[in-house]
Design a protein around this motif. Structure first.
Motif, PDB file in Angstrom:
ATOM      1  N   HIS A   8       0.824  -1.212   0.000  1.00  0.00           N
ATOM      2  CA  HIS A   8       0.000   0.000   0.000  1.00  0.00           C
ATOM      3  C   HIS A   8       0.860   1.264   0.000  1.00  0.00           C
ATOM      4  O   HIS A   8       0.466   2.294   0.548  1.00  0.00           O
ATOM      5  CB  HIS A   8      -0.940  -0.008   1.210  1.00  0.00           C
ATOM      6  CG  HIS A   8      -1.940  -1.124   1.190  1.00  0.00           C
ATOM      7  ND1 HIS A   8      -3.024  -1.150   0.331  1.00  0.00           N
ATOM      8  CD2 HIS A   8      -1.998  -2.272   1.917  1.00  0.00           C
ATOM      9  CE1 HIS A   8      -3.720  -2.248   0.547  1.00  0.00           C
ATOM     10  NE2 HIS A   8      -3.113  -2.956   1.490  1.00  0.00           N
ATOM     11  N   ILE A   9       2.013   1.163  -0.632  1.00  0.00           N
ATOM     12  CA  ILE A   9       2.935   2.296  -0.664  1.00  0.00           C
ATOM     13  C   ILE A   9       2.269   3.546  -1.241  1.00  0.00           C
ATOM     14  O   ILE A   9       2.550   4.675  -0.809  1.00  0.00           O
ATOM     15  CB  ILE A   9       4.220   1.939  -1.473  1.00  0.00           C
ATOM     16  CG1 ILE A   9       5.282   3.050  -1.359  1.00  0.00           C
ATOM     17  CG2 ILE A   9       3.905   1.655  -2.920  1.00  0.00           C
ATOM     18  CD1 ILE A   9       5.984   3.093  -0.053  1.00  0.00           C
ATOM     19  N   ASN A  10       1.364   3.375  -2.178  1.00  0.00           N
ATOM     20  CA  ASN A  10       0.718   4.522  -2.821  1.00  0.00           C
ATOM     21  C   ASN A  10      -0.312   5.199  -1.927  1.00  0.00           C
ATOM     22  O   ASN A  10      -0.813   6.282  -2.271  1.00  0.00           O
ATOM     23  CB  ASN A  10       0.071   4.097  -4.142  1.00  0.00           C
ATOM     24  CG  ASN A  10       1.092   3.699  -5.190  1.00  0.00           C
ATOM     25  OD1 ASN A  10       2.218   4.205  -5.198  1.00  0.00           O
ATOM     26  ND2 ASN A  10       0.731   2.783  -6.073  1.00  0.00           N
ATOM     27  N   ASP A  11      -0.629   4.564  -0.797  1.00  0.00           N
ATOM     28  CA  ASP A  11      -1.570   5.174   0.148  1.00  0.00           C
ATOM     29  C   ASP A  11      -0.876   6.082   1.153  1.00  0.00           C
ATOM     30  O   ASP A  11      -1.540   6.777   1.930  1.00  0.00           O
ATOM     31  CB  ASP A  11      -2.335   4.089   0.912  1.00  0.00           C
ATOM     32  CG  ASP A  11      -3.248   3.262  -0.003  1.00  0.00           C
ATOM     33  OD1 ASP A  11      -3.604   3.768  -1.077  1.00  0.00           O
ATOM     34  OD2 ASP A  11      -3.580   2.124   0.378  1.00  0.00           O
ATOM     35  N   ILE A  12       0.454   6.065   1.154  1.00  0.00           N
ATOM     36  CA  ILE A  12       1.193   6.931   2.081  1.00  0.00           C
ATOM     37  C   ILE A  12       0.931   8.387   1.698  1.00  0.00           C
ATOM     38  O   ILE A  12       1.062   8.757   0.528  1.00  0.00           O
ATOM     39  CB  ILE A  12       2.704   6.623   2.027  1.00  0.00           C
ATOM     40  CG1 ILE A  12       2.975   5.155   2.374  1.00  0.00           C
ATOM     41  CG2 ILE A  12       3.467   7.549   2.968  1.00  0.00           C
ATOM     42  CD1 ILE A  12       2.561   4.736   3.749  1.00  0.00           C
ATOM     43  N   PRO A  13       0.557   9.245   2.653  1.00  0.00           N
ATOM     44  CA  PRO A  13       0.258  10.646   2.317  1.00  0.00           C
ATOM     45  C   PRO A  13       1.492  11.397   1.856  1.00  0.00           C
ATOM     46  O   PRO A  13       2.630  10.974   2.088  1.00  0.00           O
ATOM     47  CB  PRO A  13      -0.277  11.220   3.634  1.00  0.00           C
ATOM     48  CG  PRO A  13       0.332  10.368   4.700  1.00  0.00           C
ATOM     49  CD  PRO A  13       0.416   8.984   4.099  1.00  0.00           C
ATOM     50  N   SER A  14       1.267  12.499   1.195  1.00  0.00           N
ATOM     51  CA  SER A  14       2.372  13.334   0.707  1.00  0.00           C
ATOM     52  C   SER A  14       1.990  14.799   0.854  1.00  0.00           C
ATOM     53  O   SER A  14       0.865  15.134   1.230  1.00  0.00           O
ATOM     54  CB  SER A  14       2.696  13.007  -0.755  1.00  0.00           C
ATOM     55  OG  SER A  14       1.570  13.254  -1.574  1.00  0.00           O
ATOM     56  N   GLY A  15       2.930  15.657   0.545  1.00  0.00           N
ATOM     57  CA  GLY A  15       2.679  17.092   0.613  1.00  0.00           C
ATOM     58  C   GLY A  15       3.621  17.784   1.585  1.00  0.00           C
ATOM     59  O   GLY A  15       4.424  17.145   2.270  1.00  0.00           O
ATOM     60  N   ASP A  16       3.518  19.087   1.633  1.00  0.00           N
ATOM     61  CA  ASP A  16       4.363  19.898   2.508  1.00  0.00           C
ATOM     62  C   ASP A  16       3.609  20.278   3.770  1.00  0.00           C
ATOM     63  O   ASP A  16       2.428  20.642   3.720  1.00  0.00           O
ATOM     64  CB  ASP A  16       4.811  21.169   1.788  1.00  0.00           C
ATOM     65  CG  ASP A  16       5.684  20.858   0.581  1.00  0.00           C
ATOM     66  OD1 ASP A  16       6.436  19.871   0.648  1.00  0.00           O
ATOM     67  OD2 ASP A  16       5.609  21.599  -0.415  1.00  0.00           O
ATOM     68  N   ALA A  17       4.284  20.205   4.889  1.00  0.00           N
ATOM     69  CA  ALA A  17       3.680  20.597   6.162  1.00  0.00           C
ATOM     70  C   ALA A  17       3.481  22.109   6.192  1.00  0.00           C
ATOM     71  O   ALA A  17       4.274  22.857   5.613  1.00  0.00           O
ATOM     72  CB  ALA A  17       4.578  20.166   7.318  1.00  0.00           C
ATOM     73  N   PRO A  18       2.433  22.576   6.870  1.00  0.00           N
ATOM     74  CA  PRO A  18       2.237  24.029   7.009  1.00  0.00           C
ATOM     75  C   PRO A  18       3.422  24.668   7.715  1.00  0.00           C
ATOM     76  O   PRO A  18       4.063  24.053   8.570  1.00  0.00           O
ATOM     77  CB  PRO A  18       0.970  24.128   7.874  1.00  0.00           C
ATOM     78  CG  PRO A  18       0.293  22.815   7.752  1.00  0.00           C
ATOM     79  CD  PRO A  18       1.377  21.798   7.545  1.00  0.00           C
ATOM     80  N   ASP A  19       3.715  25.897   7.354  1.00  0.00           N
ATOM     81  CA  ASP A  19       4.783  26.655   8.010  1.00  0.00           C
ATOM     82  C   ASP A  19       4.167  27.339   9.225  1.00  0.00           C
ATOM     83  O   ASP A  19       3.682  28.465   9.150  1.00  0.00           O
ATOM     84  CB  ASP A  19       5.374  27.674   7.034  1.00  0.00           C
ATOM     85  CG  ASP A  19       6.656  28.300   7.564  1.00  0.00           C
ATOM     86  OD1 ASP A  19       6.952  28.087   8.753  1.00  0.00           O
ATOM     87  OD2 ASP A  19       7.347  28.988   6.807  1.00  0.00           O
ATOM     88  N   ASN A  20       4.166  26.613  10.343  1.00  0.00           N
ATOM     89  CA  ASN A  20       3.418  27.047  11.520  1.00  0.00           C
ATOM     90  C   ASN A  20       4.286  26.888  12.762  1.00  0.00           C
ATOM     91  O   ASN A  20       3.883  26.283  13.755  1.00  0.00           O
ATOM     92  CB  ASN A  20       2.138  26.201  11.636  1.00  0.00           C
ATOM     93  CG  ASN A  20       1.210  26.683  12.712  1.00  0.00           C
ATOM     94  OD1 ASN A  20       1.158  27.863  13.001  1.00  0.00           O
ATOM     95  ND2 ASN A  20       0.472  25.756  13.314  1.00  0.00           N
ATOM     96  N   LEU A  21       5.497  27.437  12.719  1.00  0.00           N
ATOM     97  CA  LEU A  21       6.501  27.210  13.746  1.00  0.00           C
ATOM     98  C   LEU A  21       6.027  27.685  15.117  1.00  0.00           C
ATOM     99  O   LEU A  21       5.509  28.785  15.266  1.00  0.00           O
ATOM    100  CB  LEU A  21       7.791  27.935  13.361  1.00  0.00           C
ATOM    101  CG  LEU A  21       9.062  27.528  14.098  1.00  0.00           C
ATOM    102  CD1 LEU A  21       9.425  26.088  13.800  1.00  0.00           C
ATOM    103  CD2 LEU A  21      10.213  28.455  13.697  1.00  0.00           C
ATOM    104  N   ARG A  22       6.212  26.805  16.121  1.00  0.00           N
ATOM    105  CA  ARG A  22       5.878  27.165  17.496  1.00  0.00           C
ATOM    106  C   ARG A  22       6.984  26.680  18.423  1.00  0.00           C
ATOM    107  O   ARG A  22       7.670  25.705  18.136  1.00  0.00           O
ATOM    108  CB  ARG A  22       4.529  26.580  17.916  1.00  0.00           C
ATOM    109  CG  ARG A  22       4.532  25.065  18.079  1.00  0.00           C
ATOM    110  CD  ARG A  22       3.229  24.579  18.702  1.00  0.00           C
ATOM    111  NE  ARG A  22       2.175  24.490  17.713  1.00  0.00           N
ATOM    112  CZ  ARG A  22       0.892  24.266  18.011  1.00  0.00           C
ATOM    113  NH1 ARG A  22       0.539  24.149  19.271  1.00  0.00           N
ATOM    114  NH2 ARG A  22      -0.012  24.161  17.065  1.00  0.00           N
TER     115      ARG A  22
END
Length: 304
Positions: A8-22
């Motif tokens: 199920h490798i194709n089910d792994i999510p992708s994308g960039d994390a929000p730039d929300n530094l805390r």
């Protein structure tokens, strides 16, 4: 070689994390391929916009941390669940090229099916990333920051994740280093010493897990292999005792509300160099689901 890749490798999510530094610190335990649990954890943290300002990782935790700080959802999982059986990553080709069981030059290079590492975000001055390795000369844990060039960051991660007995020590500035877990398997004390108010610790073993202590050996292998580094040999020999002490202290800190812990909700049966891709995929899912369930409590902890 489709059977060598998670189905199920194709089910792994992708994308960039929000730039929300805390302000806060993420602490990542090692454990070789048990770190696939952490792959799932950091993916949820990134999806939820939980972007802590400092990250300390040991061994597999350092390899996970580099992707968390770079803000790349699913990247750690895609590396492990696609390339575990590629000998350039784990095996004879890695041993030939890196003098160790893990092929760091391969995993830090361009990988088909895996997005390039976002080094610009990784090296951003607002985000601190520390790879914790063990110095053979001092037998102490050393935290290498991401305040140099990217090549030094890669070398520090390699040092942090180079297993004893099967890896050649990594030389940095004239000193020699191996797996951070030899001296500090869970680097939460670095965060405490810096007085972070919010500390999130990701375990790769259940909370109640403790290492079984071995009978005393008349001629321990540590003293033979590392006879030129007697303090390191002694530290390595007692690493299981030190780990159990850390586990006890973490329980106390969590009970007091000082730290927040995310840990496997089920016993972990995968080995350090697990080759069953479906078991690894299930471990990823466990980390993902455990973290999803923990998000309301985690957000409450971070907001106090």
């Amino acid at each position: 070689m489709s059977e060598k890749i998670y189905s199920h490798i194709n089910d792994i999510p992708s994308g960039d994390a929000p730039d929300n530094l805390r302000e806060g610190c993420l602490v990542l335990e090692g454990g070789a391929f048990r770190g696939v649990y952490t792959n799932g954890v950091i993916d949820v943290l990134m999806q939820e916009g939980i972007d802590l300002s400092a990250t300390y990782g040991v061994s597999a935790g350092a390899m996970n941390g580099i992707n968390y700080v770079a803000g790349q959802i699913g990247r750690s999982a895609r590396v492990n669940l696609r390339y575990r059986h590629d000998s350039r990553y784990v095996g004879k080709e890695a041993l030939k090229a890196n003098k160790g069981i893990i092929g760091f030059d391969f995993v830090f290079g361009e990988l088909e099916g895996v997005e390039p590492l976002n080094t610009e975000r990784l090296m951003h001055s607002g985000r601190e990333f520390f790879s914790v390795a063990t110095c053979l000369e001092s037998a102490s844990p050393v935290a290498f920051a991401n305040d140099g060039d990217i090549g030094l960051v890669y070398k520090a991660v390699q040092a942090s994740a180079s297993m004893p007995f099967v890896s050649k020590p990594v030389e940095i500035a004239g000193k020699h280093y191996l797996d951070g877990g030899c001296s500090c398997k869970i680097p939460y004390r670095f965060a405490l010493e810096r007085d972070f108010e919010k500390i999130v610790v990701v375990r790769t073993r259940p909370r109640n897990y403790r290492k079984k202590l071995k009978m005393k050996r008349s001629l321990p292998s540590e003293r033979i292999v590392y006879r030129d580094y007697p303090e390191f040999a002694e530290r390595l020999k007692r690493s299981s005792i030190d780990y159990n002490i850390q586990c006890d202290e973490l329980e106390e800190l969590e009970a007091k509300g000082r730290i927040f812990v995310i840990a496997p909700s089920e016993p972990i049966t995968v080995g350090r160099l697990e080759g069953d891709m479906e078991k690894l995929g299930e471990l990823y899912r466990l980390g993902y689901e455990d973290t999803k369930a923990a998000i309301p409590a985690l957000k409450e902890y971070l907001s106090k």
